[in-house]
Design a protein around this motif. Structure first.
Motif: not given
Length: 120
Positions: A13-18, A32-42, A48-55, A96-99
């Motif tokens: 789910a994290d990867a799909l959102i990213h 650009d891809q650097a800024a887009g990848n960073f923002a999407a990761f954040c 992902s952190f919220y769901l891991n803590v929650l469940y 794909a590579s970052f995921s």
């Protein structure tokens, strides 16, 4: 096995959102891809952190270690995007590579560092 399967679902789910956020930011907004990848990761990492803590985990977690993880993986996400920008790689290669890197290192970090001994 419960932890591995639940973590896998959250990771996917994290990867799909990213991926969705990355492509919107790069194609519709024009980042650009650097800024887009960073923002999407954040955004995806917060989800992902919220769901891991929650469940998956019952106790409070270390904000310091979480911020270290976000900083490290945020740097990696920016670096992967920057390399893709320089080499003019397609966005699909970038996400794909970052995921793959993110899912593997994220699982290890959450399981063995951030939530060690608290796996339910």
């Amino acid at each position: 096995m419960k932890g591995l399967s639940a973590t896998s679902v959250i990771g996917l789910a994290d990867a799909l959102i990213h991926w969705q956020i990355f492509f919107v930011l790069c194609n519709a907004v024009g980042l650009d891809q650097a800024a887009g990848n960073f923002a999407a990761f954040c955004v995806a990492a917060a989800f992902s952190f919220y769901l891991n803590v929650l469940y998956l985990f019952e106790r409070e977690t270390s904000v310091f270690f979480y911020l270290m993880f976000i900083g490290l993986m945020g740097s990696v996400s920016f670096g992967v995007g920057a390399i893709a920008d320089v080499w003019r790689l397609p966005g699909l290669v970038t996400v794909a590579s970052f995921s793959l890197l993110n899912i593997g290192s994220g699982y290890c970090f959450f399981r063995f560092v951030l939530f060690r001994g608290r796996w339910t």
